[in-house]
Design a protein around this motif. Structure first.
Motif, mmCIF file in Angstrom:
data_model
loop_
_atom_site.group_PDB
_atom_site.id
_atom_site.type_symbol
_atom_site.label_atom_id
_atom_site.label_comp_id
_atom_site.label_asym_id
_atom_site.label_seq_id
_atom_site.Cartn_x
_atom_site.Cartn_y
_atom_site.Cartn_z
ATOM 1 N N GLN A 171 -1.092 -3.253 1.551
ATOM 2 C CA GLN A 171 0.282 -3.355 1.074
ATOM 3 C C GLN A 171 1.072 -2.062 1.238
ATOM 4 O O GLN A 171 2.124 -1.889 0.626
ATOM 5 C CB GLN A 171 0.280 -3.788 -0.397
ATOM 6 C CG GLN A 171 -0.375 -5.144 -0.610
ATOM 7 C CD GLN A 171 -0.088 -5.721 -1.979
ATOM 8 O OE1 GLN A 171 1.005 -5.610 -2.494
ATOM 9 N NE2 GLN A 171 -1.076 -6.357 -2.568
ATOM 10 N N ASN A 350 7.667 1.871 1.713
ATOM 11 C CA ASN A 350 7.581 1.221 0.409
ATOM 12 C C ASN A 350 8.751 1.674 -0.463
ATOM 13 O O ASN A 350 9.086 2.855 -0.503
ATOM 14 C CB ASN A 350 6.269 1.596 -0.289
ATOM 15 C CG ASN A 350 5.058 0.969 0.376
ATOM 16 O OD1 ASN A 350 4.383 1.602 1.159
ATOM 17 N ND2 ASN A 350 4.794 -0.283 0.072
ATOM 18 N N LYS A 354 13.289 -3.681 0.998
ATOM 19 C CA LYS A 354 13.077 -4.799 1.913
ATOM 20 C C LYS A 354 12.820 -6.110 1.166
ATOM 21 O O LYS A 354 13.476 -7.125 1.425
ATOM 22 C CB LYS A 354 11.893 -4.493 2.838
ATOM 23 C CG LYS A 354 12.017 -3.186 3.592
ATOM 24 C CD LYS A 354 10.868 -2.937 4.543
ATOM 25 C CE LYS A 354 9.511 -2.912 3.868
ATOM 26 N NZ LYS A 354 9.382 -1.823 2.882
ATOM 27 N N SER A 355 11.854 -6.106 0.261
ATOM 28 C CA SER A 355 11.521 -7.326 -0.480
ATOM 29 C C SER A 355 12.675 -7.760 -1.380
ATOM 30 O O SER A 355 12.919 -8.956 -1.555
ATOM 31 C CB SER A 355 10.252 -7.111 -1.318
ATOM 32 O OG SER A 355 9.136 -6.880 -0.490
ATOM 33 N N THR A 356 13.386 -6.788 -1.951
ATOM 34 C CA THR A 356 14.553 -7.114 -2.777
ATOM 35 C C THR A 356 15.601 -7.844 -1.949
ATOM 36 O O THR A 356 16.239 -8.794 -2.428
ATOM 37 C CB THR A 356 15.157 -5.828 -3.377
ATOM 38 O OG1 THR A 356 14.166 -5.166 -4.167
ATOM 39 C CG2 THR A 356 16.361 -6.141 -4.245
ATOM 40 N N LEU A 358 15.056 -9.816 0.598
ATOM 41 C CA LEU A 358 14.623 -11.205 0.756
ATOM 42 C C LEU A 358 14.940 -12.022 -0.488
ATOM 43 O O LEU A 358 15.379 -13.177 -0.391
ATOM 44 C CB LEU A 358 13.114 -11.272 1.035
ATOM 45 C CG LEU A 358 12.606 -10.874 2.421
ATOM 46 C CD1 LEU A 358 11.164 -11.333 2.593
ATOM 47 C CD2 LEU A 358 13.462 -11.428 3.536
ATOM 48 N N SER A 359 14.728 -11.435 -1.670
ATOM 49 C CA SER A 359 15.012 -12.171 -2.910
ATOM 50 C C SER A 359 16.506 -12.439 -3.066
ATOM 51 O O SER A 359 16.907 -13.463 -3.622
ATOM 52 C CB SER A 359 14.470 -11.404 -4.127
ATOM 53 O OG SER A 359 15.202 -10.219 -4.352
ATOM 54 N N PRO A 395 5.983 -15.432 -0.320
ATOM 55 C CA PRO A 395 6.006 -14.171 -1.070
ATOM 56 C C PRO A 395 4.910 -13.220 -0.616
ATOM 57 O O PRO A 395 3.965 -13.618 0.075
ATOM 58 C CB PRO A 395 5.768 -14.620 -2.516
ATOM 59 C CG PRO A 395 4.982 -15.876 -2.382
ATOM 60 C CD PRO A 395 5.470 -16.549 -1.126
ATOM 61 N N GLN A 396 5.042 -11.959 -1.026
ATOM 62 C CA GLN A 396 4.073 -10.944 -0.632
ATOM 63 C C GLN A 396 2.696 -11.222 -1.226
ATOM 64 O O GLN A 396 1.680 -11.006 -0.574
ATOM 65 C CB GLN A 396 4.572 -9.565 -1.084
ATOM 66 C CG GLN A 396 3.739 -8.420 -0.582
ATOM 67 C CD GLN A 396 4.352 -7.072 -0.917
ATOM 68 O OE1 GLN A 396 3.713 -6.223 -1.539
ATOM 69 N NE2 GLN A 396 5.584 -6.871 -0.507
ATOM 70 N N ASP A 473 7.454 -12.410 3.512
ATOM 71 C CA ASP A 473 7.248 -11.053 3.018
ATOM 72 C C ASP A 473 5.810 -10.633 3.304
ATOM 73 O O ASP A 473 4.868 -11.130 2.692
ATOM 74 C CB ASP A 473 7.534 -11.010 1.509
ATOM 75 C CG ASP A 473 7.743 -9.589 1.000
ATOM 76 O OD1 ASP A 473 7.520 -8.654 1.779
ATOM 77 O OD2 ASP A 473 8.136 -9.431 -0.174
ATOM 78 N N GLU A 474 5.637 -9.726 4.246
ATOM 79 C CA GLU A 474 4.316 -9.246 4.681
ATOM 80 C C GLU A 474 3.392 -10.399 5.106
ATOM 81 O O GLU A 474 2.293 -10.562 4.571
ATOM 82 C CB GLU A 474 3.645 -8.437 3.564
ATOM 83 C CG GLU A 474 4.351 -7.141 3.228
ATOM 84 C CD GLU A 474 4.261 -6.088 4.319
ATOM 85 O OE1 GLU A 474 3.460 -6.268 5.247
ATOM 86 O OE2 GLU A 474 5.000 -5.118 4.248
ATOM 87 N N VAL A 504 9.722 -9.428 6.565
ATOM 88 C CA VAL A 504 9.550 -8.069 6.067
ATOM 89 C C VAL A 504 8.123 -7.675 6.394
ATOM 90 O O VAL A 504 7.188 -8.421 6.089
ATOM 91 C CB VAL A 504 9.789 -8.002 4.536
ATOM 92 C CG1 VAL A 504 9.192 -6.726 3.962
ATOM 93 C CG2 VAL A 504 11.277 -8.055 4.237
#
Length: 573
Positions: A171, A350, A354-356, A358-359, A395-396, A473-474, A504
């Motif tokens: 991760q 990190n 990036k993940s934010t 996507l949300s 999701p990740q 995500d990943e 992502v």
């Protein structure tokens, strides 16, 4: 005396006919650093967990595991806790306290050490791992890389004889992953701790390792030096060769053509650069005849240079977002457009946002300024249709979508609302299961399979929804390189059917090979967007291993295949 001596170890999970470990023999000597690799589900994690009885899975086991000459089962848990260190794949799964300093002291406190010894050991480890600057922080404020360094330091404070790391960088972004590997090597070389690392990310790890052990379907198939292991895989045309570092792949591709056979095989980027320099001198002299990949072969360039002619399917304008009124902004003035039928990849460190993002695209979070539009509407304006045919999210953490006690149950759940006969549902379930290669584990509990297999189950759930837009995500986290190629085939098949994909990822090599466009995130916004070849050839640090080792000769080689093609072009000219 060997740290571990494993003899004829066979392990089978309950209700399974095929053993997860099949007659494994392995000796681990003091001071070694061993890289353990193989496809997802090959038995790596099962083997490592059997090296610490408190983690050993339930099932039928035969054979012997000796720890410094004693049967492991005869070594009590207290001694194992202090002498056998173990770091897991997910950084959050191992942290148990709220403060960094308390996390470092947690292990020694549970072993009953006196206060003065604990303070001395904690101070020593904080200094060794460079934790002083965030020693007083809350653990939930740390980045992914910091959390994993903290996990490593929390284990090392007990001064174990051996450190076992199970995919510890899954991760982490490439820079944080490289720093983690360097820290693990520092532990090995400076403290003398024996280290075993299970990894799919071998680019940075193999050059640091003394030995490489390759597993396949529960068996140990190779145990040799990294270079020899790669040579054996290439000779056997084994699928694990695609996971080897780029310099080894480029060397082997040309070796098969009888080119560069007299030169030493490179293992890392530095030796790869020297190898390529020497190869150029011996094959075509000082003058380079062809230093750029021909334009027709450039991935996506000709198609996505025309993207301005299309209407974006996702349009983000001046987006700002923070998680709390008093919290700092996570997304800062973000604007970007994503077009139909592309594989849009988002890269960055990190904590970059990036993940934010996507949300926010999925409507799971709402910005306090700016707009997200999907097919011309805000996510919330689509109502129930948003997640019923329009948008799917992977999701990740794949475990966050698991609700059943079998993989089959997980997939059946996605078909409950579809107006299909029982036979049609079963046919569709099996079709997707075969596509993502999980048809052989349908009756397993989703928590009893490997991380890569869990990722594939989560992907299958998304594919069964058949959405027009898929946010991932990943998606390659925990996946072996062999299935990454299968994943790329799946993703390209989806775009051929009109789907749009947003990824992502920390997987630079995957994005370079298969992305349509790449966006670089930094400090909550996008710094650049371009096609993979232009994106990566313009970088010198955040780029592929192929580009790092060849940029002094070739302008835009970003894969081992590019290096091979350009060498052949210059020889043929």
């Amino acid at each position: 005396m060997a740290v571990f001596e494993i003899q004829d170890l066979t392990f089978t999970y309950p209700d399974r006919e095929v053993p997860a470990l099949d007659h494994i023999d392995l000796k681990v000597e003091p001071g070694e650093m061993i890289s353990l690799c193989g496809r997802s589900g090959c038995g790596k994690t099962t083997l490592l967990k059997n090296l610490k009885t408190v983690l050993a899975p339930y099932g039928e086991k035969t054979g012997s595991i000796k720890f410094f000459g004693r049967e492991l089962s005869q070594v009590d848990e207290r001694e194992q806790a202090s002498r056998i260190g173990y770091v897991f794949q997910n950084p959050d799964n191992q942290i148990v306290t709220d403060m960094v300093w308390h996390e470092l002291a947690f292990g020694p406190e549970n072993l009953g050490w006196d206060t003065d010894t604990i303070r001395m050991r904690v101070a020593e480890m904080a200094a060794f791992f460079g934790i002083q600057n965030w020693f007083g922080k809350r653990t939930d404020e740390l980045s992914g890389g910091e959390k994993q360094i903290l996990n490593l330091a929390s284990v090392m404070v007990m001064q174990p004889d051996i450190l076992i790391l199970d995919e510890p960088t899954a991760q982490l972004d490439p820079i944080a992953a490289g720093e983690f590997f360097d820290t693990a090597k520092k532990v090995n070389s400076e403290i003398g701790t024996t280290v075993i690392i299970s990894e799919h990310r071998l680019e940075s790890l193999l050059p640091l390792s003394h030995r490489t052990v390759v597993m396949d379907r529960g068996k140990k198939i190779i145990d040799d030096s990294p270079a020899n292991a790669a040579a054996l895989l290439a000779k056997e045309n084994h699928h694990m060769f695609t996971a080897m570092p780029t310099p080894l792949q480029a060397y082997s591709l040309l070796y098969e053509k009888g080119i560069g056979c007299q030169l030493q095989c490179p293992v890392d980027v530095g030796s790869g650069r020297r190898w390529l320099t020497e190869l150029a001198k011996t094959q075509w002299g000082e003058e380079i005849k062809c230093d750029s990949v021909p334009i027709p072969e450039q991935t996506g360039d000709t198609e996505w240079d025309k993207s301005a002619e299309k209407e974006p399917i996702i349009d983000i304008k001046d987006l700002w977002f923070r998680y709390g009124r008093s919290e700092p902004d996570v997304i800062k003035g973000l604007s970007m457009k994503i077009y139909p039928r592309e594989i849009f990849t988002i890269l960055g460190g990190n904590g970059a946002g990036k993940s934010t993002t996507l949300s926010l695209m999925a409507g799971l979070q709402r910005p306090y300024r700016g707009k997200v539009k999907i097919k011309g509407k805000k996510p919330e304006d689509h109502g129930e249709k948003l997640f019923r045919g329009l948008l799917g999210v992977l999701p990740q953490d794949p475990q966050s979508v698991f609700v059943s006690d079998t993989v089959r149950g997980e997939l059946e759940e996605m078909l409950d609302d579809k107006d299909l006969s029982r036979e049609a549902k079963e046919e569709e379930l099996m079709r997707i299961a075969k596509v993502v290669e999980i048809d052989s584990i349908l009756d397993f509990h989703p928590y009893d399979i490997s991380g890569g297999e869990q990722q594939r189950v989560a992907l299958a759930k998304v594919l069964l929804m058949d959405p027009e837009i898929i946010l991932l995500d990943e998606p390659t986290k925990g996946m072996d390189n062999f299935f990454k190629e299968e994943l790329a085939r799946i993703l390209r098949g989806l775009t051929d059917r009109g789907k749009t994909l947003v990824l992502v990822s920390h997987d630079i090599e995957f994005c370079a090979k298969y992305g349509s466009r790449c966006a670089m995130f930094f400090d909550g916004s996008v710094t650049t967007v371009n096609t993979p070849r232009k994106f990566f050839s313009g970088n010198r640090f955040y780029t592929t291993a192929a580009n790092k080792m060849s940029a002094h000769i070739f302008k835009d080689a970003i894969t081992a295949g590019d290096i091979y093609d350009l060498v052949m072009e210059n020889i043929q000219e």
